[in-house]
Design an enzyme around this catalytic site. Sequence first.
Site, PDB file in Angstrom:
ATOM      1  N   CYS A 158      63.070  31.450  67.078  1.00 54.46           N
ATOM      2  CA  CYS A 158      64.453  31.758  66.710  1.00 54.46           C
ATOM      3  C   CYS A 158      64.979  30.913  65.549  1.00 54.46           C
ATOM      4  O   CYS A 158      66.068  31.179  65.039  1.00 54.46           O
ATOM      5  CB  CYS A 158      65.360  31.599  67.922  1.00 54.46           C
ATOM      6  SG  CYS A 158      64.736  32.467  69.381  1.00 54.46           S
ATOM      7  N   HIS A 297      74.258  28.412  67.125  1.00 54.13           N
ATOM      8  CA  HIS A 297      73.098  29.207  67.560  1.00 54.13           C
ATOM      9  C   HIS A 297      73.538  30.151  68.680  1.00 54.13           C
ATOM     10  O   HIS A 297      73.246  31.343  68.644  1.00 54.13           O
ATOM     11  CB  HIS A 297      71.972  28.292  68.036  1.00 54.13           C
ATOM     12  CG  HIS A 297      70.747  29.022  68.465  1.00 54.13           C
ATOM     13  ND1 HIS A 297      70.024  29.819  67.600  1.00 54.13           N
ATOM     14  CD2 HIS A 297      70.115  29.101  69.665  1.00 54.13           C
ATOM     15  CE1 HIS A 297      68.995  30.348  68.251  1.00 54.13           C
ATOM     16  NE2 HIS A 297      69.029  29.932  69.497  1.00 54.13           N
ATOM     17  N   GLU A 308      74.142  23.310  73.531  1.00 54.88           N
ATOM     18  CA  GLU A 308      74.615  23.215  72.148  1.00 54.88           C
ATOM     19  C   GLU A 308      76.008  22.600  72.086  1.00 54.88           C
ATOM     20  O   GLU A 308      76.292  21.782  71.196  1.00 54.88           O
ATOM     21  CB  GLU A 308      74.614  24.587  71.475  1.00 54.88           C
ATOM     22  CG  GLU A 308      74.968  24.512  69.990  1.00 54.88           C
ATOM     23  CD  GLU A 308      74.774  25.814  69.240  1.00 54.88           C
ATOM     24  OE1 GLU A 308      74.825  25.787  67.997  1.00 54.88           O
ATOM     25  OE2 GLU A 308      74.569  26.862  69.891  1.00 54.88           O
ATOM     26  N   LYS A 329      76.250  35.871  66.998  1.00 58.74           N
ATOM     27  CA  LYS A 329      75.515  36.678  67.978  1.00 58.74           C
ATOM     28  C   LYS A 329      76.438  37.385  68.971  1.00 58.74           C
ATOM     29  O   LYS A 329      76.007  38.326  69.639  1.00 58.74           O
ATOM     30  CB  LYS A 329      74.491  35.816  68.709  1.00 58.74           C
ATOM     31  CG  LYS A 329      73.378  35.300  67.811  1.00 58.74           C
ATOM     32  CD  LYS A 329      72.393  34.449  68.586  1.00 58.74           C
ATOM     33  CE  LYS A 329      71.367  33.809  67.678  1.00 58.74           C
ATOM     34  NZ  LYS A 329      71.939  32.743  66.820  1.00 58.74           N
ATOM     35  N   HIS A 334      70.979  38.832  69.330  1.00 56.73           N
ATOM     36  CA  HIS A 334      70.044  37.816  68.841  1.00 56.73           C
ATOM     37  C   HIS A 334      68.866  38.492  68.148  1.00 56.73           C
ATOM     38  O   HIS A 334      68.029  39.118  68.791  1.00 56.73           O
ATOM     39  CB  HIS A 334      69.565  36.975  70.028  1.00 56.73           C
ATOM     40  CG  HIS A 334      68.787  35.761  69.642  1.00 56.73           C
ATOM     41  ND1 HIS A 334      68.573  35.390  68.333  1.00 56.73           N
ATOM     42  CD2 HIS A 334      68.153  34.823  70.407  1.00 56.73           C
ATOM     43  CE1 HIS A 334      67.858  34.276  68.314  1.00 56.73           C
ATOM     44  NE2 HIS A 334      67.585  33.923  69.547  1.00 56.73           N
ATOM     45  N   PHE A 393      62.407  28.693  70.611  1.00 56.72           N
ATOM     46  CA  PHE A 393      61.312  28.366  71.527  1.00 56.72           C
ATOM     47  C   PHE A 393      60.303  27.478  70.803  1.00 56.72           C
ATOM     48  O   PHE A 393      60.129  27.551  69.584  1.00 56.72           O
ATOM     49  CB  PHE A 393      60.610  29.638  71.997  1.00 56.72           C
ATOM     50  CG  PHE A 393      61.331  30.393  73.083  1.00 56.72           C
ATOM     51  CD1 PHE A 393      62.577  29.998  73.541  1.00 56.72           C
ATOM     52  CD2 PHE A 393      60.755  31.526  73.647  1.00 56.72           C
ATOM     53  CE1 PHE A 393      63.235  30.695  74.540  1.00 56.72           C
ATOM     54  CE2 PHE A 393      61.404  32.234  74.651  1.00 56.72           C
ATOM     55  CZ  PHE A 393      62.635  31.825  75.098  1.00 56.72           C
TER      56      PHE A 393
END
Length: 406
Positions: A158, A297, A308, A329, A334, A393
């Site tokens: 990502c 994010h 976050e 998002k 996403h 990830f």
Amino acid sequence: MRIVVTGMGIVSPIGIGTDQFWTAAINGVSGIRPVTSFDASSLRSQVAGEVQGFDPKTFLSAKYIEQTDRFTHLALLAAKLAFEDAGGLDAYSPPRLAVSIGSGMGGFATFESSALRKFRNQPVPPFTVPRTMANSAAAWIAIKHGLKGVNLTCSTACSSGANAIGMALDLLRAGRADAVIAGGAEACVLPLTMNGFEILHALTTGFNTDPARASRPFAKGRDGFVMSEGAGILILEKEEQAMRRGAKIYACLAGYGQTCDAAHIVMPDQSGQVAAMEAAIQDAGITKDSVEHINAHATSTPLGDIVETRAIKSLFGDRAKDIAISATKSLLGHSIGASAAIGSIATIMALHTGTVHPTINLDEADPECDLDYTPNRAQQKNPRTGLCNAFGFGGNNASIVFTTLD
């Protein structure tokens, strides 16, 4: 030496082209709908952010379409729009024009369809490998526009798009290119991909009948992210050369930070996120107090948004509550490797227009998410410095700093 953004191209579930995208974003328009590209009735998550009104035949020949995957189609259109926005790059020698593209999954639509054909003992299409390979989008952008310089592909889940933009910054600073076409592209609204994320309990499953409310970063009751697709491309140049050729300038790409948690393959880590943001701020040569806007994010997962938020509070302390944060998002889901490229365009437009787009579906925030996420309505904040976060990830954390020219 300053690096500047002189062109932008975007293909997203809320619009094709920067103007259409930004108008939808500041008006809080959702691009989440029931999945239409395949029969998703067997999945627990049946909504996605799919690009509407996209037809590669309008800008690609039949030969190009046969040899390319959908993620490359999206990248090629975004690159075309970015080139047009920048007024072309004829002022530069082709060997001095570089490409840096991020994609977490590459040509996964081709992989899925070709694998299925193989298992059914049907012929596999001859371009299966070049369509599937992750660097095909970057390669085809170079072929289409005659770009003969460095050609890179970054695949860090990502954070791919953010790292690709960061690598572009490094190329320009090192003098290895005069301009870089940088960004990300992804097209994985697909049966196997969505099923795989479902098994990880990463996707939302509670809003199949109310798709516009499915992506809910920082909101109480959020239950996972919405799979999306898209592409975002930036044209990056050195300021002096951009001014010499009379280019319009949107913003400066001022800093880049990248860290690895080295902790867990899928779980977010607060310390790694703090370190990435801090590194980007230091790289930009600014202070933490200068950051006025964060494009988070913020995927809408229960744990991710809390981590976050904690990372932002840990780094910025009491000032965290004064920073205008927004979650792109919430509008479009996403898009994995494309998400930070799209988020970067949203960050740049916030600096360029003074308007911070809203985080929609934030009627009641999670008690542990207690910052200013620009809930539901755009705000005129006139930020001069923006930070775009991307956490993927593999423990890959990337942050990018953009600033206004003055």
